[in-house]
Design a protein around this motif. Structure first.
Motif, PDB file in Angstrom:
ATOM      1  N   LEU A  35       0.838  -1.202   0.000  1.00  0.00           N
ATOM      2  CA  LEU A  35       0.000   0.000   0.000  1.00  0.00           C
ATOM      3  C   LEU A  35       0.870   1.248   0.000  1.00  0.00           C
ATOM      4  CD1 LEU A  35      -2.715  -1.021   2.618  1.00  0.00           C
ATOM      5  CD2 LEU A  35      -2.821  -1.220   0.140  1.00  0.00           C
ATOM      6  N   THR A  36       0.250   2.374  -0.328  1.00  0.00           N
ATOM      7  CA  THR A  36       0.956   3.648  -0.304  1.00  0.00           C
ATOM      8  C   THR A  36       1.038   4.174   1.130  1.00  0.00           C
ATOM      9  OG1 THR A  36      -1.055   4.979  -0.570  1.00  0.00           O
ATOM     10  CG2 THR A  36       0.062   4.248  -2.604  1.00  0.00           C
ATOM     11  N   GLY A  37       1.925   5.109   1.348  1.00  0.00           N
ATOM     12  CA  GLY A  37       2.040   5.758   2.653  1.00  0.00           C
ATOM     13  C   GLY A  37       0.721   6.346   3.126  1.00  0.00           C
ATOM     14  N   PRO A  38       0.012   7.121   2.267  1.00  0.00           N
ATOM     15  CA  PRO A  38      -1.273   7.676   2.706  1.00  0.00           C
ATOM     16  C   PRO A  38      -2.295   6.599   3.090  1.00  0.00           C
ATOM     17  CG  PRO A  38      -0.500   8.865   0.785  1.00  0.00           C
ATOM     18  CD  PRO A  38       0.431   7.695   0.975  1.00  0.00           C
ATOM     19  N   GLN A  39      -2.267   5.467   2.394  1.00  0.00           N
ATOM     20  CA  GLN A  39      -3.197   4.387   2.737  1.00  0.00           C
ATOM     21  C   GLN A  39      -2.853   3.793   4.105  1.00  0.00           C
ATOM     22  OE1 GLN A  39      -2.566   2.053  -0.816  1.00  0.00           O
ATOM     23  NE2 GLN A  39      -4.512   2.704  -1.706  1.00  0.00           N
ATOM     24  N   ILE A  40      -1.567   3.537   4.354  1.00  0.00           N
ATOM     25  CA  ILE A  40      -1.160   2.986   5.652  1.00  0.00           C
ATOM     26  C   ILE A  40      -1.414   4.000   6.763  1.00  0.00           C
ATOM     27  CG2 ILE A  40       0.838   2.255   7.038  1.00  0.00           C
ATOM     28  CD1 ILE A  40      -0.210   0.085   5.220  1.00  0.00           C
ATOM     29  N   TRP A  41      -1.127   5.274   6.522  1.00  0.00           N
ATOM     30  CA  TRP A  41      -1.377   6.302   7.533  1.00  0.00           C
ATOM     31  C   TRP A  41      -2.870   6.341   7.870  1.00  0.00           C
ATOM     32  CZ3 TRP A  41       0.253   8.503  11.503  1.00  0.00           C
ATOM     33  CH2 TRP A  41      -0.250   9.709  11.971  1.00  0.00           C
ATOM     34  N   THR A  42      -3.725   6.196   6.863  1.00  0.00           N
ATOM     35  CA  THR A  42      -5.173   6.177   7.078  1.00  0.00           C
ATOM     36  C   THR A  42      -5.564   4.962   7.920  1.00  0.00           C
ATOM     37  OG1 THR A  42      -5.556   7.371   5.005  1.00  0.00           O
ATOM     38  CG2 THR A  42      -7.413   6.124   5.900  1.00  0.00           C
ATOM     39  N   VAL A  43      -5.028   3.793   7.594  1.00  0.00           N
ATOM     40  CA  VAL A  43      -5.325   2.574   8.354  1.00  0.00           C
ATOM     41  C   VAL A  43      -4.874   2.724   9.806  1.00  0.00           C
ATOM     42  CG1 VAL A  43      -4.762   0.115   8.579  1.00  0.00           C
ATOM     43  CG2 VAL A  43      -5.318   1.057   6.345  1.00  0.00           C
ATOM     44  N   LEU A  57     -11.992  11.497   9.926  1.00  0.00           N
ATOM     45  CA  LEU A  57     -10.782  10.829   9.452  1.00  0.00           C
ATOM     46  C   LEU A  57      -9.945  11.808   8.623  1.00  0.00           C
ATOM     47  CD1 LEU A  57      -9.050   8.284   9.110  1.00  0.00           C
ATOM     48  CD2 LEU A  57     -10.597   7.594   7.240  1.00  0.00           C
ATOM     49  N   ALA A  58     -10.589  12.552   7.740  1.00  0.00           N
ATOM     50  CA  ALA A  58      -9.887  13.546   6.912  1.00  0.00           C
ATOM     51  C   ALA A  58      -9.206  14.591   7.789  1.00  0.00           C
ATOM     52  CB  ALA A  58     -10.864  14.204   5.945  1.00  0.00           C
ATOM     53  N   ARG A  59      -9.895  15.034   8.828  1.00  0.00           N
ATOM     54  CA  ARG A  59      -9.307  16.031   9.725  1.00  0.00           C
ATOM     55  C   ARG A  59      -8.064  15.460  10.409  1.00  0.00           C
ATOM     56  NH1 ARG A  59      -8.811  17.504  14.740  1.00  0.00           N
ATOM     57  NH2 ARG A  59     -10.008  15.819  15.644  1.00  0.00           N
ATOM     58  N   ARG A  60      -8.137  14.218  10.813  1.00  0.00           N
ATOM     59  CA  ARG A  60      -7.026  13.611  11.550  1.00  0.00           C
ATOM     60  C   ARG A  60      -5.800  13.314  10.686  1.00  0.00           C
ATOM     61  NH1 ARG A  60      -8.778  11.124  16.785  1.00  0.00           N
ATOM     62  NH2 ARG A  60     -10.859  11.959  17.081  1.00  0.00           N
ATOM     63  N   ASN A 107       1.738  -5.063  11.524  1.00  0.00           N
ATOM     64  CA  ASN A 107       3.038  -5.367  10.948  1.00  0.00           C
ATOM     65  C   ASN A 107       3.593  -4.255  10.066  1.00  0.00           C
ATOM     66  OD1 ASN A 107       3.012  -8.029  12.076  1.00  0.00           O
ATOM     67  ND2 ASN A 107       1.562  -8.614  10.500  1.00  0.00           N
ATOM     68  N   ALA A 108       2.857  -3.174   9.917  1.00  0.00           N
ATOM     69  CA  ALA A 108       3.270  -2.102   8.995  1.00  0.00           C
ATOM     70  C   ALA A 108       4.342  -1.216   9.627  1.00  0.00           C
ATOM     71  CB  ALA A 108       2.059  -1.260   8.610  1.00  0.00           C
ATOM     72  N   PRO A 109       5.313  -0.801   8.818  1.00  0.00           N
ATOM     73  CA  PRO A 109       6.336   0.119   9.323  1.00  0.00           C
ATOM     74  C   PRO A 109       5.744   1.517   9.527  1.00  0.00           C
ATOM     75  CG  PRO A 109       6.631  -0.249   6.969  1.00  0.00           C
ATOM     76  CD  PRO A 109       5.522  -1.155   7.418  1.00  0.00           C
ATOM     77  N   ALA A 110       6.488   2.349  10.221  1.00  0.00           N
ATOM     78  CA  ALA A 110       6.064   3.744  10.401  1.00  0.00           C
ATOM     79  C   ALA A 110       5.994   4.414   9.030  1.00  0.00           C
ATOM     80  CB  ALA A 110       7.060   4.478  11.288  1.00  0.00           C
ATOM     81  N   VAL A 111       5.066   5.333   8.891  1.00  0.00           N
ATOM     82  CA  VAL A 111       4.947   6.072   7.626  1.00  0.00           C
ATOM     83  C   VAL A 111       5.397   7.505   7.841  1.00  0.00           C
ATOM     84  CG1 VAL A 111       3.169   4.628   6.557  1.00  0.00           C
ATOM     85  CG2 VAL A 111       2.494   6.485   8.047  1.00  0.00           C
ATOM     86  N   ILE A 115       5.101  10.330  11.061  1.00  0.00           N
ATOM     87  CA  ILE A 115       6.268  10.903  11.727  1.00  0.00           C
ATOM     88  C   ILE A 115       6.244  12.422  11.594  1.00  0.00           C
ATOM     89  CG2 ILE A 115       8.796  11.040  11.652  1.00  0.00           C
ATOM     90  CD1 ILE A 115       8.682   8.065  10.578  1.00  0.00           C
ATOM     91  N   LEU A 116       5.961  12.900  10.391  1.00  0.00           N
ATOM     92  CA  LEU A 116       5.939  14.343  10.129  1.00  0.00           C
ATOM     93  C   LEU A 116       4.822  15.041  10.904  1.00  0.00           C
ATOM     94  CD1 LEU A 116       7.029  16.745   8.483  1.00  0.00           C
ATOM     95  CD2 LEU A 116       5.498  16.063   6.643  1.00  0.00           C
ATOM     96  N   ILE A 117       3.623  14.503  10.822  1.00  0.00           N
ATOM     97  CA  ILE A 117       2.481  15.132  11.496  1.00  0.00           C
ATOM     98  C   ILE A 117       2.664  15.128  13.013  1.00  0.00           C
ATOM     99  CG2 ILE A 117       0.013  14.833  12.011  1.00  0.00           C
ATOM    100  CD1 ILE A 117      -0.294  14.046   9.005  1.00  0.00           C
ATOM    101  N   THR A 118       3.083  14.004  13.553  1.00  0.00           N
ATOM    102  CA  THR A 118       3.298  13.917  14.998  1.00  0.00           C
ATOM    103  C   THR A 118       4.357  14.921  15.443  1.00  0.00           C
ATOM    104  OG1 THR A 118       2.641  11.602  15.031  1.00  0.00           O
ATOM    105  CG2 THR A 118       3.943  12.384  16.904  1.00  0.00           C
TER     106      THR A 118
END
Length: 179
Positions: A35-43, A57-60, A107-111, A115-118
């Motif tokens: 999956l793409t980074g945005p997809q994993i970040w959403t999950v 979800l969009a706001r977050r 099992n997904a790595p950090a996206v 990291i940037l948003i946090t």
């Protein structure tokens, strides 16, 4: 004070570092999850707060709701999320993870987005303002103020570049019905 040449070289090198880590981390996410980074970040965001309305979800994830709908469509097609309609407000569609989605996120790595948003959220407002002002100047320098922002290493565009902070309300705890 640093001389101009040295300072410009440091700025350019730091921009290169940012692109390098974005590229490497995004490739790692894609390789390990498909999956793409945005997809994993959403999950990952859904995991923490499910069920969430598309608006919340969009706001977050700091994206426009229309962009999130496209991401959720692909996640649902792959069996990672389900959508349910709120029984309290039939206009509200809530998103939650399936068992397959929970397994994926475990099992997904950090996206890079996370990291940037946090990191940005934790900065004092004064430092965030300095970064914001600097990036605005960089965008102006490149003449790309009107370019729609593309999600990091994705073909998706964020429909609207700036959203109101704090807009929307969480749908956590609402009764749901399968859509």
């Amino acid at each position: 004070m640093k001389d101009t040449a040295k300072q410009v070289a440091e700025i350019v090198d730091n921009i290169r570092r940012v692109f390098q880590v974005v590229n490497e981390q995004s490739q790692k996410v894609k390789r390990e999850t498909g999956l793409t980074g945005p997809q994993i970040w959403t999950v990952k965001t859904i995991l923490d707060e499910a069920p969430l309305s598309i608006k919340e979800l969009a706001r977050r994830v700091y994206l426009h709701p229309a962009t999130v709908v496209g991401i959720v469509d692909r996640l649902e097609e792959n069996g990672y999320v389900t959508r349910t309609r709120s029984l309290e407000d039939r206009r509200v569609v809530l998103v939650a993870l399936t068992a397959k989605g929970r397994k994926l996120v475990a099992n997904a790595p950090a996206v890079i987005q996370g990291i940037l948003i946090t990191g940005l959220e934790k900065l004092p407002a004064k430092k965030r303002k300095i970064i914001d002002d600097g990036l605005i100047e960089l965008v102006k320098m490149l003449g790309i103020e009107t370019m729609p922002p593309q999600l990091i290493l994705s073909q998706d565009l964020n429909v609207r570049s700036r959203t109101k902070s704090g807009a929307g309300r969480g749908a956590k705890g609402m009764k749901t019905k399968r859509v």
